[in-house]
Design an enzyme around this catalytic site. Structure first.
Site, PDB file in Angstrom:
ATOM      1  N   CYS A   1      17.845   6.862 -15.441  1.00  0.00           N
ATOM      2  CA  CYS A   1      17.997   8.195 -14.854  1.00  0.00           C
ATOM      3  C   CYS A   1      17.097   9.213 -15.570  1.00  0.00           C
ATOM      4  O   CYS A   1      15.880   9.090 -15.493  1.00  0.00           O
ATOM      5  CB  CYS A   1      19.462   8.596 -14.837  1.00  0.00           C
TER       6      CYS A   1
ATOM      7  N   GLY B   1      20.935  12.129 -18.582  1.00  0.00           N
ATOM      8  CA  GLY B   1      21.292  13.433 -19.139  1.00  0.00           C
ATOM      9  C   GLY B   1      20.446  14.455 -18.404  1.00  0.00           C
ATOM     10  O   GLY B   1      20.404  14.444 -17.180  1.00  0.00           O
ATOM     11  N   GLU B   2      19.741  15.272 -19.135  1.00  0.00           N
ATOM     12  CA  GLU B   2      18.855  16.269 -18.525  1.00  0.00           C
ATOM     13  C   GLU B   2      17.458  16.053 -19.102  1.00  0.00           C
ATOM     14  O   GLU B   2      17.239  16.245 -20.299  1.00  0.00           O
ATOM     15  CB  GLU B   2      19.398  17.660 -18.837  1.00  0.00           C
ATOM     16  N   SER B   3      16.532  15.664 -18.231  1.00  0.00           N
ATOM     17  CA  SER B   3      15.220  15.239 -18.735  1.00  0.00           C
ATOM     18  C   SER B   3      14.461  16.364 -19.449  1.00  0.00           C
ATOM     19  O   SER B   3      13.738  16.108 -20.418  1.00  0.00           O
ATOM     20  CB  SER B   3      14.384  14.664 -17.601  1.00  0.00           C
TER      21      SER B   3
ATOM     22  N   HIS C   1      22.751   4.710 -12.877  1.00  0.00           N
ATOM     23  CA  HIS C   1      23.441   4.604 -14.171  1.00  0.00           C
ATOM     24  C   HIS C   1      24.112   3.233 -14.309  1.00  0.00           C
ATOM     25  O   HIS C   1      25.271   3.086 -13.911  1.00  0.00           O
ATOM     26  CB  HIS C   1      24.513   5.697 -14.283  1.00  0.00           C
TER      27      HIS C   1
ATOM     28  N   ARG D   1      12.028  14.071  -9.563  1.00  0.00           N
ATOM     29  CA  ARG D   1      13.335  14.463 -10.127  1.00  0.00           C
ATOM     30  C   ARG D   1      14.257  14.879  -8.974  1.00  0.00           C
ATOM     31  O   ARG D   1      13.822  15.492  -8.027  1.00  0.00           O
ATOM     32  CB  ARG D   1      13.179  15.656 -11.070  1.00  0.00           C
TER      33      ARG D   1
ATOM     34  N   ILE E   1      23.529   9.656  -9.858  1.00  0.00           N
ATOM     35  CA  ILE E   1      23.987  11.023 -10.114  1.00  0.00           C
ATOM     36  C   ILE E   1      22.767  11.917 -10.276  1.00  0.00           C
ATOM     37  O   ILE E   1      22.020  11.778 -11.238  1.00  0.00           O
ATOM     38  CB  ILE E   1      24.858  11.093 -11.393  1.00  0.00           C
ATOM     39  N   ARG E   2      22.551  12.815  -9.333  1.00  0.00           N
ATOM     40  CA  ARG E   2      21.339  13.660  -9.350  1.00  0.00           C
ATOM     41  C   ARG E   2      20.126  12.803  -9.701  1.00  0.00           C
ATOM     42  O   ARG E   2      19.323  13.143 -10.562  1.00  0.00           O
ATOM     43  CB  ARG E   2      21.483  14.808 -10.361  1.00  0.00           C
TER      44      ARG E   2
ATOM     45  N   GLU F   1      25.374   1.870 -16.784  1.00  0.00           N
ATOM     46  CA  GLU F   1      26.420   1.843 -17.823  1.00  0.00           C
ATOM     47  C   GLU F   1      27.772   2.281 -17.291  1.00  0.00           C
ATOM     48  O   GLU F   1      28.767   2.212 -18.002  1.00  0.00           O
ATOM     49  CB  GLU F   1      26.004   2.726 -19.007  1.00  0.00           C
TER      50      GLU F   1
HETATM   51  N1  GLN Z   1      18.070  14.804 -12.417  1.00  0.00           N
HETATM   52  C1  GLN Z   1      18.300  14.834 -13.824  1.00  0.00           C
HETATM   53  C2  GLN Z   1      17.062  15.291 -14.573  1.00  0.00           C
HETATM   54  O1  GLN Z   1      16.114  15.660 -13.981  1.00  0.00           O
HETATM   55  C3  GLN Z   1      18.729  13.459 -14.316  1.00  0.00           C
HETATM   56  C4  GLN Z   1      20.141  13.184 -13.911  1.00  0.00           C
HETATM   57  C5  GLN Z   1      20.818  12.096 -14.719  1.00  0.00           C
HETATM   58  O2  GLN Z   1      20.320  11.620 -15.730  1.00  0.00           O
HETATM   59  N2  GLN Z   1      21.992  11.735 -14.275  1.00  0.00           N
HETATM   60  O3  GLN Z   1      17.058  15.301 -15.768  1.00  0.00           O
END
Ligand code: GLN
Length: 192
Positions: free
Chosen positions: A85, A53-55, A176, A112, A140-141, A178
């Site tokens: 992630c 998600g978004e940390s 990921h 990150r 993903i990112r 999942e």
């Molecule tokens: N880069 C994101 C973060 O810093 C994490 C990306 C993800 O969980 N897919 O939160």
């Protein structure tokens, strides 16, 4: 019957719940999955997953809701955890970003967005320690692990960066696991 908790304050929850059920099935276990948005549930769980998600958001919500210390205690009790992630970023000892209050349950520092932004998402078939054939990993990112503490085992690398680790009961992946049908990482973390 095992109780599996999935931290659900933000991020991809239902895919993980499905992957835990598939992994449990393969290992002859049955699980009840609980989504965690408030305190009081983590202590009742046998295994715990913190998704992507978004940390920055996840770490803030965990603290606001008072779930952060419950997760720290869960890890300290030696119960199995999988962090993926953004979950890996939040679990780390240092995310090198003051907007993320890390839980310090995994002795690693992370970078990150180590592989760039959204457009730099990619898939790779990774050799993972403990799996007997490559795992289809979706990034993903994604973060990467920069430094590992002495009790941390590296499980996988991609593009010369560390992307999967284990420290005792806690397994972390930058990708990921999942998002494909392959539930072997969940199996590795929880049932082996
Ligand atoms: N880069 C994101 C973060 O810093 C994490 C990306 C993800 O969980 N897919 O939160």
């Amino acid at each position: 019957m095992l109780t599996a908790g999935v931290i659900a304050v933000q991020g991809d929850v239902s895919e993980h719940a499905d992957a835990i059920r598939r992994a449990a099935d393969r290992h002859g276990e049955s699980v009840e999955v609980r989504e965690i948005r408030e305190p009081g549930i983590v202590p009742e769980c046998d295994l715990l997953l913190m998704p992507g998600g978004e940390s920055t958001t996840i770490s803030r919500l965990l603290r606001d809701e008072g779930i952060d210390d419950e997760i720290r205690q869960f890890a300290a009790d030696g119960k199995p955890m999988l962090v993926t992630c953004a979950g890996l970023i939040v679990a780390s000892s240092d995310a090198k970003d003051e907007r993320v209050t890390t839980l310090d349950i995994l002795d690693v520092t992370v970078d990150r967005n180590a592989f760039g932004r959204q457009k730099d998402s990619f898939e790779a078939h990774l050799d993972v320690e403990g799996l007997n054939s490559p795992f289809p990993a979706v990034f993903i990112r994604a973060p990467a692990v920069d430094e590992v503490g002495e009790n941390v085992d590296v499980l996988a690398t991609a593009k010369d960066r560390v992307v999967a680790v284990r420290e005792g009961n806690v397994v972390g992946t930058a990708f990921h696991p999942e998002l494909t049908e392959d539930s072997r990482i969940h199996g590795l973390a929880f049932f082996e």
